[in-house]
Design a protein around this motif. Sequence first.
Motif, PDB file in Angstrom:
ATOM      1  N   LEU A 112     -10.151  -2.196  -3.640  1.00  0.00           N
ATOM      2  CA  LEU A 112      -9.780  -0.839  -3.240  1.00  0.00           C
ATOM      3  C   LEU A 112      -9.607  -0.713  -1.721  1.00  0.00           C
ATOM      4  O   LEU A 112      -8.679  -0.067  -1.240  1.00  0.00           O
ATOM      5  N   GLY A 113     -10.496  -1.358  -0.974  1.00  0.00           N
ATOM      6  CA  GLY A 113     -10.404  -1.286   0.491  1.00  0.00           C
ATOM      7  C   GLY A 113      -9.087  -1.878   0.966  1.00  0.00           C
ATOM      8  O   GLY A 113      -8.384  -1.305   1.804  1.00  0.00           O
ATOM      9  N   HIS A 114      -8.730  -2.997   0.388  1.00  0.00           N
ATOM     10  CA  HIS A 114      -7.479  -3.653   0.762  1.00  0.00           C
ATOM     11  C   HIS A 114      -6.279  -2.780   0.384  1.00  0.00           C
ATOM     12  O   HIS A 114      -5.311  -2.664   1.140  1.00  0.00           O
ATOM     13  N   ALA A 115      -6.364  -2.124  -0.784  1.00  0.00           N
ATOM     14  CA  ALA A 115      -5.259  -1.252  -1.228  1.00  0.00           C
ATOM     15  C   ALA A 115      -5.044  -0.129  -0.209  1.00  0.00           C
ATOM     16  O   ALA A 115      -3.908   0.151   0.195  1.00  0.00           O
ATOM     17  N   VAL A 116      -6.124   0.497   0.225  1.00  0.00           N
ATOM     18  CA  VAL A 116      -6.000   1.602   1.189  1.00  0.00           C
ATOM     19  C   VAL A 116      -5.454   1.077   2.516  1.00  0.00           C
ATOM     20  O   VAL A 116      -4.595   1.695   3.149  1.00  0.00           O
ATOM     21  N   TRP A 117      -5.924  -0.093   2.908  1.00  0.00           N
ATOM     22  CA  TRP A 117      -5.462  -0.712   4.163  1.00  0.00           C
ATOM     23  C   TRP A 117      -3.945  -0.973   4.126  1.00  0.00           C
ATOM     24  O   TRP A 117      -3.255  -0.880   5.150  1.00  0.00           O
ATOM     25  N   CYS A 118      -3.416  -1.279   2.939  1.00  0.00           N
ATOM     26  CA  CYS A 118      -1.967  -1.524   2.802  1.00  0.00           C
ATOM     27  C   CYS A 118      -1.153  -0.295   3.240  1.00  0.00           C
ATOM     28  O   CYS A 118       0.025  -0.413   3.575  1.00  0.00           O
ATOM     29  N   ALA A 119      -1.767   0.884   3.221  1.00  0.00           N
ATOM     30  CA  ALA A 119      -1.048   2.119   3.577  1.00  0.00           C
ATOM     31  C   ALA A 119      -1.181   2.466   5.061  1.00  0.00           C
ATOM     32  O   ALA A 119      -0.701   3.507   5.506  1.00  0.00           O
ATOM     33  N   ARG A 120      -1.815   1.591   5.835  1.00  0.00           N
ATOM     34  CA  ARG A 120      -2.197   1.943   7.219  1.00  0.00           C
ATOM     35  C   ARG A 120      -1.027   2.399   8.094  1.00  0.00           C
ATOM     36  O   ARG A 120      -1.157   3.327   8.881  1.00  0.00           O
ATOM     37  N   ARG A 121       0.113   1.748   7.936  1.00  0.00           N
ATOM     38  CA  ARG A 121       1.242   2.096   8.823  1.00  0.00           C
ATOM     39  C   ARG A 121       1.791   3.475   8.494  1.00  0.00           C
ATOM     40  O   ARG A 121       2.320   4.156   9.362  1.00  0.00           O
ATOM     41  N   LEU A 122       1.673   3.856   7.246  1.00  0.00           N
ATOM     42  CA  LEU A 122       2.169   5.183   6.854  1.00  0.00           C
ATOM     43  C   LEU A 122       1.167   6.275   7.227  1.00  0.00           C
ATOM     44  O   LEU A 122       1.533   7.434   7.375  1.00  0.00           O
ATOM     45  N   ARG A 208     -12.826  10.744  -4.438  1.00  0.00           N
ATOM     46  CA  ARG A 208     -12.177  11.658  -3.487  1.00  0.00           C
ATOM     47  C   ARG A 208     -12.787  11.388  -2.113  1.00  0.00           C
ATOM     48  O   ARG A 208     -14.012  11.442  -1.960  1.00  0.00           O
ATOM     49  N   TYR A 209     -11.937  11.137  -1.153  1.00  0.00           N
ATOM     50  CA  TYR A 209     -12.400  10.799   0.187  1.00  0.00           C
ATOM     51  C   TYR A 209     -11.552  11.528   1.228  1.00  0.00           C
ATOM     52  O   TYR A 209     -10.357  11.709   1.026  1.00  0.00           O
ATOM     53  N   ILE A 210     -12.177  11.896   2.347  1.00  0.00           N
ATOM     54  CA  ILE A 210     -11.409  12.270   3.546  1.00  0.00           C
ATOM     55  C   ILE A 210     -11.909  11.316   4.629  1.00  0.00           C
ATOM     56  O   ILE A 210     -13.114  11.258   4.900  1.00  0.00           O
ATOM     57  N   LEU A 211     -10.974  10.561   5.188  1.00  0.00           N
ATOM     58  CA  LEU A 211     -11.399   9.465   6.071  1.00  0.00           C
ATOM     59  C   LEU A 211     -10.715   9.527   7.425  1.00  0.00           C
ATOM     60  O   LEU A 211      -9.590  10.028   7.552  1.00  0.00           O
ATOM     61  N   THR A 212     -11.397   8.989   8.410  1.00  0.00           N
ATOM     62  CA  THR A 212     -10.822   8.882   9.749  1.00  0.00           C
ATOM     63  C   THR A 212     -10.043   7.562   9.849  1.00  0.00           C
ATOM     64  O   THR A 212     -10.319   6.612   9.109  1.00  0.00           O
ATOM     65  N   PRO A 213      -9.097   7.490  10.775  1.00  0.00           N
ATOM     66  CA  PRO A 213      -8.351   6.229  10.924  1.00  0.00           C
ATOM     67  C   PRO A 213      -9.246   5.055  11.327  1.00  0.00           C
ATOM     68  O   PRO A 213      -8.857   3.899  11.141  1.00  0.00           O
ATOM     69  N   ASN A 214     -10.453   5.340  11.842  1.00  0.00           N
ATOM     70  CA  ASN A 214     -11.382   4.240  12.164  1.00  0.00           C
ATOM     71  C   ASN A 214     -11.668   3.375  10.943  1.00  0.00           C
ATOM     72  O   ASN A 214     -11.893   2.174  11.047  1.00  0.00           O
ATOM     73  N   VAL A 215     -11.698   4.017   9.771  1.00  0.00           N
ATOM     74  CA  VAL A 215     -11.989   3.274   8.545  1.00  0.00           C
ATOM     75  C   VAL A 215     -10.911   2.211   8.311  1.00  0.00           C
ATOM     76  O   VAL A 215     -11.196   1.103   7.860  1.00  0.00           O
ATOM     77  N   LEU A 216      -9.666   2.539   8.682  1.00  0.00           N
ATOM     78  CA  LEU A 216      -8.577   1.557   8.533  1.00  0.00           C
ATOM     79  C   LEU A 216      -8.807   0.373   9.474  1.00  0.00           C
ATOM     80  O   LEU A 216      -8.548  -0.778   9.123  1.00  0.00           O
ATOM     81  N   LYS A 217      -9.307   0.691  10.684  1.00  0.00           N
ATOM     82  CA  LYS A 217      -9.595  -0.392  11.638  1.00  0.00           C
ATOM     83  C   LYS A 217     -10.712  -1.280  11.091  1.00  0.00           C
ATOM     84  O   LYS A 217     -10.667  -2.502  11.210  1.00  0.00           O
ATOM     85  N   ASN A 218     -11.714  -0.649  10.496  1.00  0.00           N
ATOM     86  CA  ASN A 218     -12.810  -1.432   9.911  1.00  0.00           C
ATOM     87  C   ASN A 218     -12.292  -2.340   8.789  1.00  0.00           C
ATOM     88  O   ASN A 218     -12.734  -3.481   8.649  1.00  0.00           O
ATOM     89  N   LEU A 219     -11.353  -1.808   8.004  1.00  0.00           N
ATOM     90  CA  LEU A 219     -10.829  -2.582   6.870  1.00  0.00           C
ATOM     91  C   LEU A 219     -10.099  -3.833   7.354  1.00  0.00           C
ATOM     92  O   LEU A 219     -10.108  -4.871   6.695  1.00  0.00           O
ATOM     93  N   GLU A 220      -9.481  -3.704   8.521  1.00  0.00           N
ATOM     94  CA  GLU A 220      -8.703  -4.808   9.119  1.00  0.00           C
ATOM     95  C   GLU A 220      -9.544  -6.085   9.208  1.00  0.00           C
ATOM     96  O   GLU A 220      -9.062  -7.174   8.941  1.00  0.00           O
ATOM     97  N   LYS A 221     -10.823  -5.894   9.569  1.00  0.00           N
ATOM     98  CA  LYS A 221     -11.670  -7.076   9.817  1.00  0.00           C
ATOM     99  C   LYS A 221     -12.684  -7.327   8.703  1.00  0.00           C
ATOM    100  O   LYS A 221     -13.536  -8.194   8.825  1.00  0.00           O
TER     101      LYS A 221
END
Length: 305
Positions: A112-122, A208-221
């Motif tokens: 799931l984390g990887h799936a959400v990360w796939c949307a990072r550019r959008l 159901r989540y509301i997340l900050t873009p920091n979470v995407l940065k965390n997913l990166e690594k």
Amino acid sequence: MSRKVTKAVFPVAGFGTRFLPATKSVPKEILPLVDRPLIQYAIDEARAAGVKEFIFVTSRGKSALEDYFDGAPELEAALHEGKKTALIEALKQTDMDSGAVAYVRQQERRGLGHAVWCARRLIGDEPFAVILPDDVIDAETPCLKQMVEAYAETGGNMVATMEVPHASVSSYGIVDVGGQTGTTMSVRAMVEKPKAADAPSNFAVIGRYILTPNVLKNLEKLEAGAGGEVQLTDAIAQEIGRRGDVHAFRFRGQRFDCGSKSGYLQATVAFGLARDELRGEFLDYLQTTLDSLREPLREKAVARG
Ligand code: G1P
């Protein structure tokens, strides 16, 4: 004031193995509750919360989802010709503004984390919502709308939560909660699918989540976590006490786990009974069925004296 949430991510790349063979050719998210596919409930909830951009993280074999939100000129023409106004109206639920829906593919199934990360550019550099369409929530005020309202006060990151039986904690992300303000609790720790003995509580994360873009940065690594998958829970947990706050929101409403057959059947009954045009006949059927199941039990009890 927190920035408005106008984008939502819908991870819909899974195989839906629990519903095979149906899901061999039909995406799980297209399975209907009464006459509306699961994804329609998720989209309506997002719309009610003010979401304007809908990002689907898909995979091979999910083209039926794209078709569902596309125009259907031949069907529409036939309905118009037959003056089927109610059906034309029903179809309108699937209308999407041009450019409001985007599809990105998750080429590898890495969680799931990887799936959400796939949307990072959008998503870019703004807060966003995540809705797991398997979790269908029947609520007077749609769950994500309740969360957006609470988030306007708290900012940070927010996950929906509810108490689950201790025996089921290993199926969920579990939060360790601290102080409570109204329906919002501060999160001290989060762990994905813990063993019952290790779980910090029985408050489960619901989809159901509301997340900050920091979470995407965390997913990166992020390294793979529970089940060998990149877990969204772990990326959110990294925010606790680091940059942002993490809040658990106790929503008002009933959640159905439509990722399981039993939950899906329960939702079918609940949503069927909620429909005026079905309730009478359906209730009669349920009543007769229950009576016929109870009769042998009654007879047994009488025989036992
Ligand atoms: C996902 C999340 C989990 C959450 C659950 C809610 O798990 O990883 O933290 O509690 O959704 O439905 P999944 O059900 O995809 O295994």
